[in-house]
Design a protein around this motif. Structure first.
Motif, PDB file in Angstrom:
ATOM      1  N   ARG A   1       0.807  -1.213   0.000  1.00 50.67           N
ATOM      2  CA  ARG A   1       0.000   0.000   0.000  1.00 50.67           C
ATOM      3  C   ARG A   1       0.844   1.268   0.000  1.00 50.67           C
ATOM      4  N   PRO A   2       1.844   1.381   0.890  1.00 55.68           N
ATOM      5  CA  PRO A   2       2.673   2.585   0.835  1.00 55.68           C
ATOM      6  C   PRO A   2       3.387   2.728  -0.512  1.00 55.68           C
ATOM      7  N   LEU A   3       3.798   1.589  -1.073  1.00 55.18           N
ATOM      8  CA  LEU A   3       4.571   1.610  -2.312  1.00 55.18           C
ATOM      9  C   LEU A   3       3.713   2.031  -3.503  1.00 55.18           C
ATOM     10  N   ILE A   4       2.527   1.449  -3.611  1.00 52.62           N
ATOM     11  CA  ILE A   4       1.687   1.655  -4.786  1.00 52.62           C
ATOM     12  C   ILE A   4       0.778   2.862  -4.625  1.00 52.62           C
ATOM     13  N   GLU A   5       0.156   2.951  -3.456  1.00 54.71           N
ATOM     14  CA  GLU A   5      -0.861   3.994  -3.285  1.00 54.71           C
ATOM     15  C   GLU A   5      -0.324   5.192  -2.526  1.00 54.71           C
ATOM     16  N   ASP A   6       0.921   5.082  -2.019  1.00 56.63           N
ATOM     17  CA  ASP A   6       1.502   6.166  -1.240  1.00 56.63           C
ATOM     18  C   ASP A   6       0.654   6.492  -0.008  1.00 56.63           C
ATOM     19  N   ARG A   7       0.015   5.463   0.554  1.00 57.49           N
ATOM     20  CA  ARG A   7      -0.775   5.661   1.758  1.00 57.49           C
ATOM     21  C   ARG A   7      -0.435   4.568   2.750  1.00 57.49           C
TER      22      ARG A   7
ATOM     23  N   LEU B   1      16.212  -0.893  -2.044  1.00 61.31           N
ATOM     24  CA  LEU B   1      15.580   0.414  -2.207  1.00 61.31           C
ATOM     25  C   LEU B   1      14.546   0.705  -1.128  1.00 61.31           C
ATOM     26  N   ALA B   2      14.106  -0.326  -0.396  1.00 56.27           N
ATOM     27  CA  ALA B   2      12.925  -0.212   0.461  1.00 56.27           C
ATOM     28  C   ALA B   2      12.984   0.985   1.405  1.00 56.27           C
ATOM     29  N   HIS B   3      14.097   1.121   2.107  1.00 55.72           N
ATOM     30  CA  HIS B   3      14.159   2.249   3.018  1.00 55.72           C
ATOM     31  C   HIS B   3      14.421   3.554   2.279  1.00 55.72           C
ATOM     32  N   ALA B   4      15.329   3.492   1.306  1.00 56.10           N
ATOM     33  CA  ALA B   4      15.775   4.709   0.617  1.00 56.10           C
ATOM     34  C   ALA B   4      14.613   5.462  -0.037  1.00 56.10           C
ATOM     35  N   ILE B   5      13.654   4.713  -0.604  1.00 58.15           N
ATOM     36  CA  ILE B   5      12.576   5.399  -1.309  1.00 58.15           C
ATOM     37  C   ILE B   5      11.727   6.224  -0.367  1.00 58.15           C
ATOM     38  N   HIS B   6      11.796   5.929   0.933  1.00 57.44           N
ATOM     39  CA  HIS B   6      10.987   6.728   1.846  1.00 57.44           C
ATOM     40  C   HIS B   6      11.752   7.926   2.390  1.00 57.44           C
ATOM     41  N   SER B   7      13.080   7.888   2.293  1.00 57.29           N
ATOM     42  CA  SER B   7      13.832   9.079   2.713  1.00 57.29           C
ATOM     43  C   SER B   7      14.240   9.925   1.503  1.00 57.29           C
ATOM     44  N   HIS B   8      14.107   9.381   0.293  1.00 59.28           N
ATOM     45  CA  HIS B   8      14.440  10.144  -0.914  1.00 59.28           C
ATOM     46  C   HIS B   8      13.227  10.155  -1.839  1.00 59.28           C
ATOM     47  N   PRO B   9      12.345  11.142  -1.677  1.00 63.26           N
ATOM     48  CA  PRO B   9      11.100  11.152  -2.451  1.00 63.26           C
ATOM     49  C   PRO B   9      11.330  11.107  -3.969  1.00 63.26           C
ATOM     50  N   GLU B  10      12.439  11.682  -4.439  1.00 57.45           N
ATOM     51  CA  GLU B  10      12.666  11.697  -5.897  1.00 57.45           C
ATOM     52  C   GLU B  10      12.940  10.290  -6.411  1.00 57.45           C
ATOM     53  N   LEU B  11      13.457   9.443  -5.520  1.00 53.89           N
ATOM     54  CA  LEU B  11      13.732   8.056  -5.894  1.00 53.89           C
ATOM     55  C   LEU B  11      12.430   7.263  -5.958  1.00 53.89           C
ATOM     56  N   LEU B  12      11.540   7.500  -4.999  1.00 48.83           N
ATOM     57  CA  LEU B  12      10.234   6.849  -4.998  1.00 48.83           C
ATOM     58  C   LEU B  12       9.466   7.246  -6.265  1.00 48.83           C
ATOM     59  N   GLN B  13       9.561   8.545  -6.589  1.00 48.79           N
ATOM     60  CA  GLN B  13       8.920   9.058  -7.789  1.00 48.79           C
ATOM     61  C   GLN B  13       9.434   8.323  -9.030  1.00 48.79           C
ATOM     62  N   ALA B  14      10.757   8.199  -9.123  1.00 54.37           N
ATOM     63  CA  ALA B  14      11.363   7.524 -10.276  1.00 54.37           C
ATOM     64  C   ALA B  14      10.917   6.065 -10.329  1.00 54.37           C
TER      65      ALA B  14
ATOM     66  N   ARG C   1       8.225   4.765  -9.091  1.00 51.83           N
ATOM     67  CA  ARG C   1       6.814   4.702  -9.471  1.00 51.83           C
ATOM     68  C   ARG C   1       6.641   4.862 -10.971  1.00 51.83           C
ATOM     69  N   GLU C   2       7.308   5.889 -11.521  1.00 53.96           N
ATOM     70  CA  GLU C   2       7.115   6.182 -12.943  1.00 53.96           C
ATOM     71  C   GLU C   2       7.720   5.110 -13.843  1.00 53.96           C
ATOM     72  N   LEU C   3       8.898   4.605 -13.430  1.00 51.29           N
ATOM     73  CA  LEU C   3       9.662   3.762 -14.338  1.00 51.29           C
ATOM     74  C   LEU C   3       9.332   2.290 -14.199  1.00 51.29           C
ATOM     75  N   LEU C   4       9.005   1.851 -13.004  1.00 49.29           N
ATOM     76  CA  LEU C   4       8.746   0.424 -12.809  1.00 49.29           C
ATOM     77  C   LEU C   4       7.313   0.121 -12.429  1.00 49.29           C
ATOM     78  N   ILE C   5       6.799   0.831 -11.415  1.00 49.98           N
ATOM     79  CA  ILE C   5       5.482   0.467 -10.905  1.00 49.98           C
ATOM     80  C   ILE C   5       4.370   0.827 -11.888  1.00 49.98           C
ATOM     81  N   ALA C   6       4.392   2.066 -12.402  1.00 52.31           N
ATOM     82  CA  ALA C   6       3.310   2.503 -13.293  1.00 52.31           C
ATOM     83  C   ALA C   6       3.184   1.609 -14.537  1.00 52.31           C
ATOM     84  N   PRO C   7       4.292   1.304 -15.242  1.00 52.22           N
ATOM     85  CA  PRO C   7       4.135   0.421 -16.413  1.00 52.22           C
ATOM     86  C   PRO C   7       3.597  -0.959 -16.040  1.00 52.22           C
TER      87      PRO C   7
END
Lengths: 190, 190
Positions: A163-169, B103-116, B118-124
């Motif tokens: 949920r945190p990963l996909i929905e950011d919640r 990446l699990a911890h890093a994506i929560h302390s580096h929002p730009e990484l979570l964004q990347a 999401r866009e590059l792996l999760i969204a597709p």
């Protein structure tokens, strides 16, 4: 010099601070300096009491009690799971999920940490969950050979991580209840 | 001085090395020094080409293609999922799962990484999965209002994260096939 003991209350505060910090900076970023600063204690005290960072983290995990599944027995599988959700407060779930993320990488590079996590958190949860599912099988609610029985932990962990990963919640009680109804109960044939 | 371009092949090697290192040491442990050493390149080259670590990691993720779900269309939901499993080789899944942990911890302390991510792996992946599920609904295999439809990614992520954690074994094709049969298909009513 006599070794001075910390009070139980003070120890609890320290462990909670370690769990919080784990969620904030991850295991590798968690330094004895940071713990000392956050808890207003001296590094000397920390080292005297726990010896090393892995030991301190293991003790903090041991102290950090999950929801006690073995106290739950409502008479139906649905009732047991819903009671489990009811006892999981939203703030606690968010903290636990941050802590798990903080540990995610570390447990694979520090086998003794994975071992501690398994013994202190995962094994008791699995035992509690097993008992709860075994009762449902004995009552005839779930078929004994249902292959989803041994996959319930996987389904539950998925809801927490995804949920945190996909929905950011963060995960909350409402989401968990929906997830149980849509995924866990149908897989178990309940 | 003209900026020298790396060959596409050399670039691929670099990106793969970044993904491997992410799985081994995590995002915070991933230094430009370590990448330079592993790939036998100079730090000057890395900085000239990518500017910074977050940019290099984002590009490595972009280059790291997941299984192409949008190429799969077998005519049944079960067939589509099983084809997805068939195309996921065990070694690749283990690498991806190590990378995700890194990446699990890093994506929560580096929002730009979570964004990347999401866009590059999760969204597709989500788009591919959505298309696959939408076709199943159109064919009448899954009810349009089945609440598990939007939880398929959660179920799948659970299988990936939980197996190493609980069973100390990596995800492989045999496990994924069992998980689909025991959890995903029953939840979808297939």
């Amino acid at each position: 010099m006599a070794r001075s003991r910390l009070t139980a209350e003070r120890e609890s505060e320290l462990y909670e601070a370690v769990i919080d910090l784990l969620g904030e900076v991850g295991y590798d970023g968690l330094t004895m300096d940071a713990i000392a600063a956050r808890t207003h204690s001296s590094k000397a005290t920390l080292y005297r009491q726990w010896g090393s960072k892995p030991e301190l983290v293991a003790q903090a995990l041991r102290h950090h009690k999950p929801v006690r599944l073995d106290e739950i027995d409502t008479g139906t599988l649905r009732g047991d799971f819903l009671e489990m959700v009811r006892r999981s407060d939203d703030c606690r779930m968010e903290k636990d999920s941050a802590m798990m993320r903080g540990l995610a990488h570390a447990i694979h590079s520090h086998p003794e940490l994975l071992q501690a996590l398994r013994e202190l958190l995962i094994a008791p949860e699995m035992t509690g969950l097993d008992a709860l599912l075994r009762r449902a099988v004995e009552r005839g609610e779930v078929a004994a050979d249902n292959p989803a029985l041994r996959l319930v932990p996987h389904m539950m962990i998925g809801s927490f991580i995804a949920r945190p990963l996909i929905e950011d919640r963060p995960v909350d009680q409402a989401f968990l209840a929906q997830y149980l109804d849509a995924v866990v109960f149908p897989a178990l044939g309940v």
